[in-house]
Scaffold this motif. Structure first.
Motif, PDB file in Angstrom:
ATOM      1  N   ARG A 252     -44.223 -45.370  13.925  1.00  0.00           N
ATOM      2  CA  ARG A 252     -45.214 -44.914  14.403  1.00  0.00           C
ATOM      3  C   ARG A 252     -45.835 -43.753  13.804  1.00  0.00           C
ATOM      4  O   ARG A 252     -46.901 -43.432  13.673  1.00  0.00           O
ATOM      5  CB  ARG A 252     -44.955 -44.553  15.992  1.00  0.00           C
ATOM      6  CG  ARG A 252     -45.968 -44.367  16.822  1.00  0.00           C
ATOM      7  CD  ARG A 252     -45.608 -43.977  18.584  1.00  0.00           C
ATOM      8  NE  ARG A 252     -44.983 -45.270  18.729  1.00  0.00           N
ATOM      9  CZ  ARG A 252     -43.762 -45.118  18.955  1.00  0.00           C
ATOM     10  NH1 ARG A 252     -42.777 -44.612  18.798  1.00  0.00           N
ATOM     11  NH2 ARG A 252     -43.167 -46.548  19.477  1.00  0.00           N
ATOM     12  N   LYS A 253     -44.945 -42.908  13.329  1.00  0.00           N
ATOM     13  CA  LYS A 253     -45.197 -41.620  12.576  1.00  0.00           C
ATOM     14  C   LYS A 253     -45.903 -42.219  11.374  1.00  0.00           C
ATOM     15  O   LYS A 253     -46.995 -41.450  10.921  1.00  0.00           O
ATOM     16  CB  LYS A 253     -43.931 -40.907  12.283  1.00  0.00           C
ATOM     17  CG  LYS A 253     -44.292 -39.623  11.521  1.00  0.00           C
ATOM     18  CD  LYS A 253     -43.004 -38.665  11.437  1.00  0.00           C
ATOM     19  CE  LYS A 253     -43.323 -37.281  10.893  1.00  0.00           C
ATOM     20  NZ  LYS A 253     -44.062 -37.385   9.469  1.00  0.00           N
ATOM     21  N   ALA A 254     -45.388 -43.171  10.603  1.00  0.00           N
ATOM     22  CA  ALA A 254     -46.096 -43.491   9.331  1.00  0.00           C
ATOM     23  C   ALA A 254     -47.406 -43.955   9.672  1.00  0.00           C
ATOM     24  O   ALA A 254     -48.361 -43.599   8.881  1.00  0.00           O
ATOM     25  CB  ALA A 254     -45.384 -44.690   8.706  1.00  0.00           C
ATOM     26  N   ARG A 255     -47.749 -44.738  10.825  1.00  0.00           N
ATOM     27  CA  ARG A 255     -49.102 -45.373  10.967  1.00  0.00           C
ATOM     28  C   ARG A 255     -49.875 -44.057  11.351  1.00  0.00           C
ATOM     29  O   ARG A 255     -51.216 -43.861  10.851  1.00  0.00           O
ATOM     30  CB  ARG A 255     -49.216 -46.191  12.092  1.00  0.00           C
ATOM     31  CG  ARG A 255     -48.303 -47.657  11.770  1.00  0.00           C
ATOM     32  CD  ARG A 255     -48.696 -48.511  12.916  1.00  0.00           C
ATOM     33  NE  ARG A 255     -48.179 -48.037  14.351  1.00  0.00           N
ATOM     34  CZ  ARG A 255     -47.157 -48.412  14.665  1.00  0.00           C
ATOM     35  NH1 ARG A 255     -46.126 -49.130  13.936  1.00  0.00           N
ATOM     36  NH2 ARG A 255     -46.549 -48.482  15.925  1.00  0.00           N
ATOM     37  N   ASN A 256     -49.431 -43.057  12.144  1.00  0.00           N
ATOM     38  CA  ASN A 256     -50.586 -41.840  12.347  1.00  0.00           C
ATOM     39  C   ASN A 256     -50.689 -41.023  11.281  1.00  0.00           C
ATOM     40  O   ASN A 256     -51.907 -40.547  11.138  1.00  0.00           O
ATOM     41  CB  ASN A 256     -49.669 -41.009  13.715  1.00  0.00           C
ATOM     42  CG  ASN A 256     -49.663 -41.880  14.841  1.00  0.00           C
ATOM     43  OD1 ASN A 256     -50.476 -42.929  15.145  1.00  0.00           O
ATOM     44  ND2 ASN A 256     -48.928 -41.419  15.821  1.00  0.00           N
ATOM     45  N   ASP A 257     -49.692 -40.664  10.528  1.00  0.00           N
ATOM     46  CA  ASP A 257     -49.939 -39.850   9.394  1.00  0.00           C
ATOM     47  C   ASP A 257     -50.780 -40.428   8.251  1.00  0.00           C
ATOM     48  O   ASP A 257     -52.002 -39.792   7.564  1.00  0.00           O
ATOM     49  CB  ASP A 257     -48.438 -39.538   8.653  1.00  0.00           C
ATOM     50  CG  ASP A 257     -47.857 -38.559   9.679  1.00  0.00           C
ATOM     51  OD1 ASP A 257     -48.332 -38.023  10.388  1.00  0.00           O
ATOM     52  OD2 ASP A 257     -46.572 -38.293   9.349  1.00  0.00           O
ATOM     53  N   GLY A 258     -50.438 -42.017   8.106  1.00  0.00           N
ATOM     54  CA  GLY A 258     -51.170 -42.774   7.136  1.00  0.00           C
ATOM     55  C   GLY A 258     -52.825 -42.962   7.598  1.00  0.00           C
ATOM     56  O   GLY A 258     -53.630 -42.676   6.759  1.00  0.00           O
ATOM     57  N   ASP A 259     -52.819 -42.791   8.824  1.00  0.00           N
ATOM     58  CA  ASP A 259     -54.372 -43.030   9.342  1.00  0.00           C
ATOM     59  C   ASP A 259     -55.017 -41.622   9.257  1.00  0.00           C
ATOM     60  O   ASP A 259     -56.108 -41.583   8.514  1.00  0.00           O
ATOM     61  CB  ASP A 259     -54.312 -43.188  10.681  1.00  0.00           C
ATOM     62  CG  ASP A 259     -55.918 -43.411  11.251  1.00  0.00           C
ATOM     63  OD1 ASP A 259     -56.278 -44.279  10.681  1.00  0.00           O
ATOM     64  OD2 ASP A 259     -56.091 -43.114  12.291  1.00  0.00           O
ATOM     65  N   ASP A 260     -54.447 -40.489   9.431  1.00  0.00           N
ATOM     66  CA  ASP A 260     -55.149 -39.272   8.835  1.00  0.00           C
ATOM     67  C   ASP A 260     -55.334 -38.899   7.479  1.00  0.00           C
ATOM     68  O   ASP A 260     -56.461 -38.667   7.055  1.00  0.00           O
ATOM     69  CB  ASP A 260     -54.243 -37.993   9.463  1.00  0.00           C
ATOM     70  CG  ASP A 260     -54.173 -37.873  10.934  1.00  0.00           C
ATOM     71  OD1 ASP A 260     -55.058 -38.519  11.613  1.00  0.00           O
ATOM     72  OD2 ASP A 260     -53.020 -37.471  11.517  1.00  0.00           O
ATOM     73  N   TYR A 261     -54.186 -39.329   6.631  1.00  0.00           N
ATOM     74  CA  TYR A 261     -54.511 -39.195   5.392  1.00  0.00           C
ATOM     75  C   TYR A 261     -55.404 -40.184   4.645  1.00  0.00           C
ATOM     76  O   TYR A 261     -56.345 -39.515   3.907  1.00  0.00           O
ATOM     77  CB  TYR A 261     -53.219 -39.420   4.625  1.00  0.00           C
ATOM     78  CG  TYR A 261     -53.047 -39.872   2.947  1.00  0.00           C
ATOM     79  CD1 TYR A 261     -53.065 -38.687   2.298  1.00  0.00           C
ATOM     80  CD2 TYR A 261     -52.994 -41.299   2.633  1.00  0.00           C
ATOM     81  CE1 TYR A 261     -53.016 -38.764   0.965  1.00  0.00           C
ATOM     82  CE2 TYR A 261     -52.985 -41.275   1.238  1.00  0.00           C
ATOM     83  CZ  TYR A 261     -53.027 -40.285   0.547  1.00  0.00           C
ATOM     84  OH  TYR A 261     -52.857 -40.361  -1.069  1.00  0.00           O
ATOM     85  N   SER A 262     -55.404 -41.354   5.129  1.00  0.00           N
ATOM     86  CA  SER A 262     -56.550 -42.200   4.782  1.00  0.00           C
ATOM     87  C   SER A 262     -57.957 -41.966   4.761  1.00  0.00           C
ATOM     88  O   SER A 262     -58.841 -41.761   4.453  1.00  0.00           O
ATOM     89  CB  SER A 262     -56.138 -43.609   5.091  1.00  0.00           C
ATOM     90  OG  SER A 262     -55.010 -43.985   4.643  1.00  0.00           O
ATOM     91  N   PHE A 263     -58.087 -41.367   6.208  1.00  0.00           N
ATOM     92  CA  PHE A 263     -59.566 -40.887   6.697  1.00  0.00           C
ATOM     93  C   PHE A 263     -59.995 -39.637   6.185  1.00  0.00           C
ATOM     94  O   PHE A 263     -61.127 -39.770   5.583  1.00  0.00           O
ATOM     95  CB  PHE A 263     -59.295 -40.601   8.382  1.00  0.00           C
ATOM     96  CG  PHE A 263     -60.871 -40.300   9.068  1.00  0.00           C
ATOM     97  CD1 PHE A 263     -61.626 -41.529   8.982  1.00  0.00           C
ATOM     98  CD2 PHE A 263     -61.277 -39.024   9.286  1.00  0.00           C
ATOM     99  CE1 PHE A 263     -63.110 -41.207   9.761  1.00  0.00           C
ATOM    100  CE2 PHE A 263     -62.425 -38.815   9.860  1.00  0.00           C
ATOM    101  CZ  PHE A 263     -63.193 -39.795   9.970  1.00  0.00           C
TER     102      PHE A 263
END
Length: 353
Positions: A252-263
């Motif tokens: 869950r943390k990987a998805r949330n952090d990755g979403d912020d980073y990618s955006f």
């Protein structure tokens, strides 16, 4: 008949039975794999699922960037495994791929020193495609890209058309700057019509894009999604149920952090010196001659990647075959009508091979 002849016939029958069974098993060997593979110098997460690994392959390119699909129970494409091999990929900077390579604490220094680039992700996508084809002993596959994934998908087919049977672009981005300008003006118009003072206040305070701050794009996109929801049929809630093996704090943390980073890399953020990875995207200039069949699936109520931009672009495309599908009750994201149209188009492609 002698016992010798009877035994010989029996042995031959048994041998034939086992050979036939083995052949049948070999022809319909299923596959269900979830694992990391080395792509572009880092470990990237893929899933490969199908009842028969010799069936046609579909590679899905998720949107966002960062909005991975691998973590969901496969309710969106339920039943497709019977006729296809479905491949999902957590792209560089997203999901389990991001979690594998990023530090546990993401800071500004990490953002600055690790920019996402369309060129690198295109190389990743082509390398992954070649890996899948080799692994499954196939010649080509069908590529399906949605939203951000439609940018990546278009870049991949322009780079290496020989490894793709066809390209399906859903919510196709043509030119990010013009797409976002249209979206702002459209929701501003709709907010005035509906006397939506709250949205108008936000839009007027933002002003017209482009913006220096990624948060400003986020505010605009929340209003865009609001008006798209009001004008379209949503996807079933069951489509977004997290599969048990992905329903944990680490993923869950990987998805949330990755979403912020990618955006932030997607739209840019001036304070950190991060340029938008898609600011130069303009397929009206460099995406008009395509060497594979192209099919664009467009939600009629899509504001972010609107028909006002995708249809004129489609009309200019030169390709061996091309078709454009306008889906009345759909907006930018997936719903049942979009998935049904994807299936119909894929079956059409395969029937013409």
């Amino acid at each position: 008949m002698s016992n010798i002849k009877i035994n010989s016939i029996s042995c031959l029958f048994t041998l034939f039975f086992f050979m036939s069974t083995a052949l049948l098993w070999a022809q319909s060997e299923s596959i269900n794999e979830e694992r990391f593979v080395s792509i572009g110098g880092i470990e990237q997460w893929i899933t490969i699922k199908g009842d028969d690994k010799s069936n046609p392959i579909i590679l899905f390119l998720h949107g966002g960037p960062g909005s991975t699909l691998s973590q969901f129970d496969n309710n969106m494409y339920a039943g497709w495994e019977k006729d296809f091999v479905l491949v999902n990929w957590d792209q560089r900077g997203a999901g389990k791929t991001f979690g594998r390579s990023a530090p546990s604490d993401i800071n500004e220094e990490y953002y600055v020193e690790n920019p996402l680039k369309v060129e690198q992700m295109t190389k990743d996508g082509v390398e992954l495609t070649r890996y899948i084809l080799d692994y499954l002993d196939s010649q080509k596959l069908i590529l399906v890209g949605t939203s951000w994934g439609s940018i990546l998908g278009m870049k991949m087919i322009l780079d290496s058309p020989e490894i793709f049977d066809a390209y399906l672009g859903h919510a196709q981005v043509v030119n990010f700057s013009r797409n976002i300008d249209y979206a702002y003006n459209k929701v501003h118009e709709l907010a005035i019509e509906s006397e939506d003072l709250i949205s108008l206040d936000v839009l007027d305070s933002l002003g017209e894009p482009p913006y220096d701050d990624a948060r400003s794009y986020g505010q605009l996109l929340r209003i865009v999604k609001k008006y798209e929801r009001d004008r379209s049929i949503p996807a079933p809630d069951a489509w977004w149920e997290i599969a048990a093996q992905y329903d944990n704090d680490k993923d869950r943390k990987a998805r949330n952090d990755g979403d912020d980073y990618s955006f932030i890399n997607f739209v840019g953020h001036a304070k950190l010196g991060i340029e938008s990875m898609v600011s130069a995207i303009d397929f009206d200039k460099d995406g008009l001659v395509i060497e594979v069949p192209v099919y664009l699936i467009q939600g009629e109520q899509d504001i972010l990647t609107s028909k006002e931009l995708t249809k004129p672009y489609f009309d200019k495309i030169q390709a061996p075959k091309k078709e454009y599908f306008l889906v009345p009750d759909a907006a930018h994201g997936h719903n049942q009508s979009i998935v049904d149209k994807q299936l119909a188009v894929i079956n059409q492609i395969l029937s013409q091979k």
